[in-house]
Motif scaffolding. Structure first.
Motif, PDB file in Angstrom:
ATOM      1  N   LYS A  80       1.018  -1.156  -0.113  1.00  0.00           N
ATOM      2  CA  LYS A  80      -0.206  -0.046   0.011  1.00  0.00           C
ATOM      3  C   LYS A  80       0.845   1.245  -0.037  1.00  0.00           C
ATOM      4  N   ASP A  81       1.958   1.152   0.818  1.00  0.00           N
ATOM      5  CA  ASP A  81       2.931   2.361   0.415  1.00  0.00           C
ATOM      6  C   ASP A  81       4.191   1.820   1.035  1.00  0.00           C
ATOM      7  N   GLN A  82       5.228   2.904   1.263  1.00  0.00           N
ATOM      8  CA  GLN A  82       6.671   2.408   1.317  1.00  0.00           C
ATOM      9  C   GLN A  82       6.774   1.915   2.783  1.00  0.00           C
ATOM     10  N   SER A  83       6.076   2.164   3.674  1.00  0.00           N
ATOM     11  CA  SER A  83       6.017   1.420   4.974  1.00  0.00           C
ATOM     12  C   SER A  83       6.017   0.118   5.038  1.00  0.00           C
ATOM     13  N   GLU A  84       5.583  -0.669   3.980  1.00  0.00           N
ATOM     14  CA  GLU A  84       5.299  -2.080   3.927  1.00  0.00           C
ATOM     15  C   GLU A  84       6.585  -2.611   3.390  1.00  0.00           C
ATOM     16  N   ILE A  85       7.618  -1.900   2.826  1.00  0.00           N
ATOM     17  CA  ILE A  85       8.686  -2.332   2.143  1.00  0.00           C
ATOM     18  C   ILE A  85       9.856  -2.383   3.270  1.00  0.00           C
ATOM     19  N   HIS A  86      10.184  -3.543   3.885  1.00  0.00           N
ATOM     20  CA  HIS A  86      11.322  -3.603   4.928  1.00  0.00           C
ATOM     21  C   HIS A  86      12.597  -3.379   4.423  1.00  0.00           C
ATOM     22  N   ASP A  87      12.870  -3.991   3.154  1.00  0.00           N
ATOM     23  CA  ASP A  87      14.334  -3.962   2.953  1.00  0.00           C
ATOM     24  C   ASP A  87      14.250  -4.346   1.514  1.00  0.00           C
ATOM     25  N   VAL A  88      15.370  -4.030   0.751  1.00  0.00           N
ATOM     26  CA  VAL A  88      15.609  -4.300  -0.938  1.00  0.00           C
ATOM     27  C   VAL A  88      17.008  -4.474  -0.998  1.00  0.00           C
ATOM     28  N   ARG A  89      17.353  -5.722  -1.249  1.00  0.00           N
ATOM     29  CA  ARG A  89      18.728  -6.033  -1.602  1.00  0.00           C
ATOM     30  C   ARG A  89      18.948  -6.802  -3.045  1.00  0.00           C
ATOM     31  N   LEU A  90      19.832  -6.210  -3.579  1.00  0.00           N
ATOM     32  CA  LEU A  90      20.232  -6.611  -5.078  1.00  0.00           C
ATOM     33  C   LEU A  90      21.445  -7.510  -5.464  1.00  0.00           C
ATOM     34  N   SER A  91      21.184  -8.444  -6.023  1.00  0.00           N
ATOM     35  CA  SER A  91      22.566  -9.269  -6.488  1.00  0.00           C
ATOM     36  C   SER A  91      22.534  -9.398  -8.036  1.00  0.00           C
ATOM     37  N   HIS A  92      23.993  -8.830  -8.238  1.00  0.00           N
ATOM     38  CA  HIS A  92      24.487  -8.553  -9.688  1.00  0.00           C
ATOM     39  C   HIS A  92      24.903  -9.794 -10.253  1.00  0.00           C
ATOM     40  N   PHE A  93      24.281 -10.281 -11.723  1.00  0.00           N
ATOM     41  CA  PHE A  93      24.916 -11.218 -12.406  1.00  0.00           C
ATOM     42  C   PHE A  93      25.169 -10.627 -13.714  1.00  0.00           C
ATOM     43  N   ASP A  94      25.913 -11.446 -14.433  1.00  0.00           N
ATOM     44  CA  ASP A  94      26.051 -11.203 -15.916  1.00  0.00           C
ATOM     45  C   ASP A  94      24.670 -10.748 -16.632  1.00  0.00           C
ATOM     46  N   GLN A  95      24.606  -9.602 -16.909  1.00  0.00           N
ATOM     47  CA  GLN A  95      23.313  -9.049 -17.714  1.00  0.00           C
ATOM     48  C   GLN A  95      22.062  -9.321 -17.020  1.00  0.00           C
ATOM     49  N   ALA A  96      22.058  -9.534 -15.733  1.00  0.00           N
ATOM     50  CA  ALA A  96      20.797  -9.587 -15.039  1.00  0.00           C
ATOM     51  C   ALA A  96      21.088  -9.143 -13.552  1.00  0.00           C
ATOM     52  N   VAL A  97      19.918  -8.732 -12.796  1.00  0.00           N
ATOM     53  CA  VAL A  97      19.782  -8.495 -11.510  1.00  0.00           C
ATOM     54  C   VAL A  97      18.810  -9.168 -10.532  1.00  0.00           C
ATOM     55  N   GLN A  98      19.186  -9.761  -9.666  1.00  0.00           N
ATOM     56  CA  GLN A  98      18.257 -10.521  -8.757  1.00  0.00           C
ATOM     57  C   GLN A  98      17.855  -9.297  -7.674  1.00  0.00           C
TER      58      GLN A  98
END
Length: 275
Positions: A80-98
């Protein structure tokens, strides 16, 4: 199978701006001409999971990914809003991101329940109804806001062109921009996908705590119904498009009290909503 370049990155890097365009060699049809090169926009595959549950894989431009994920989560009604997002973690790969996103228990339960409903109707002839409910969802009616002054649209295409730094180098990019109450371009986000550009802008605006009920948001692309959905869910006040909207888009904007303005190439701005 993709091989990881790095499994984790610093928090400061999760929302890094887009890299410079890539120089790609080409040769013209005429014989004897030297090899040339052009700056082309980059794109990567982005996979998003919520609390370990895979949700989407899409092609995006590789900058401002946290803005995109946060905006995508709101505009697609996952949170519903940003308060419901607790964390964002990115993992980088060749030509892709998780992207591994941690959301609230309420939002995750609603997401899983929705997926169960979709799976349960996949073989019973109701899947078309479910798809229509996604295409024509029930949205909250916005509180109406005043239209921006007409003079703020003077020379707006030139100002947008100045703000689109990536497109000046490579082209092939849509943009979504926020103009404040004085008509100044504060934030610009660019992407190969028009939906992605708006999601990136929504994420950036909400992270910055900007009141989007004042000022206006501009999309350089065709104003599709999906963009209206995103604008209403993000509680934007005014959406401006450089391309003409469809009749259905106008109906939805009027119904949900979203100001909708079209700025043609050679004519004065046209107010479609409010009617």
């Amino acid at each position: 199978m993709v091989c990881p370049v790095e499994q984790s990155i610093d928090e400061s890097e999760t929302n890094a701006p887009a890299p410079m365009p890539l120089n790609v060699n080409f040769r013209e049809y005429e014989n004897g001409l030297p090899l040339s090169h052009a700056a082309l926009a980059a794109e990567i595959a982005l996979a998003i999971t919520y609390n370990g549950l895979s949700q989407a894989v899409m092609m995006v431009s590789p900058g401002n990914l946290e803005d995109f994920i946060r905006g995508f989560s709101v505009s697609n009604d996952i949170v519903k809003d940003q308060s419901e997002i607790h964390d964002v973690r990115l993992s980088h790969f060749d030509q892709a991101v998780q992207a591994d996103v941690q959301i609230s228990n309420r939002a995750f339960w609603a997401l899983k329940n929705h997926r169960r409903q979709m799976a349960g109707t996949s073989g019973c002839g109701l899947c078309g109804v479910q798809a229509l409910e996604q295409a024509l969802p029930k949205l909250q009616i916005l509180e109406p806001v005043a239209l921006p002054p007409a003079q703020q649209f003077s020379g707006i295409r030139e100002r947008i062109e100045q703000a689109q730094q990536m497109a000046r180098s490579s082209g092939a990019l849509h943009a979504a921009l926020y103009f404040d109450a004085h008509g100044n371009a504060l934030i610009c986000r660019e992407d190969i996908g028009r939906h992605n550009a708006l999601d990136k802008l929504i994420g950036a605006l909400q992270q910055a705590g900007i009141d989007t009920r004042v000022g206006f948001t501009v999309v350089t692309s065709r104003c599709s119904l999906e963009l209206i959905h995103k604008a209403v869910r993000a509680r934007l006040g005014t959406l401006v498009s450089l391309s003409a909207p469809t009749a259905l888009t106008v109906q939805w904007a009027i119904r949900h009290r979203l100001n909708l303005i079209h700025v043609p190439h050679r004519n004065a701005p046209r107010i479609y909503s409010p009617a």
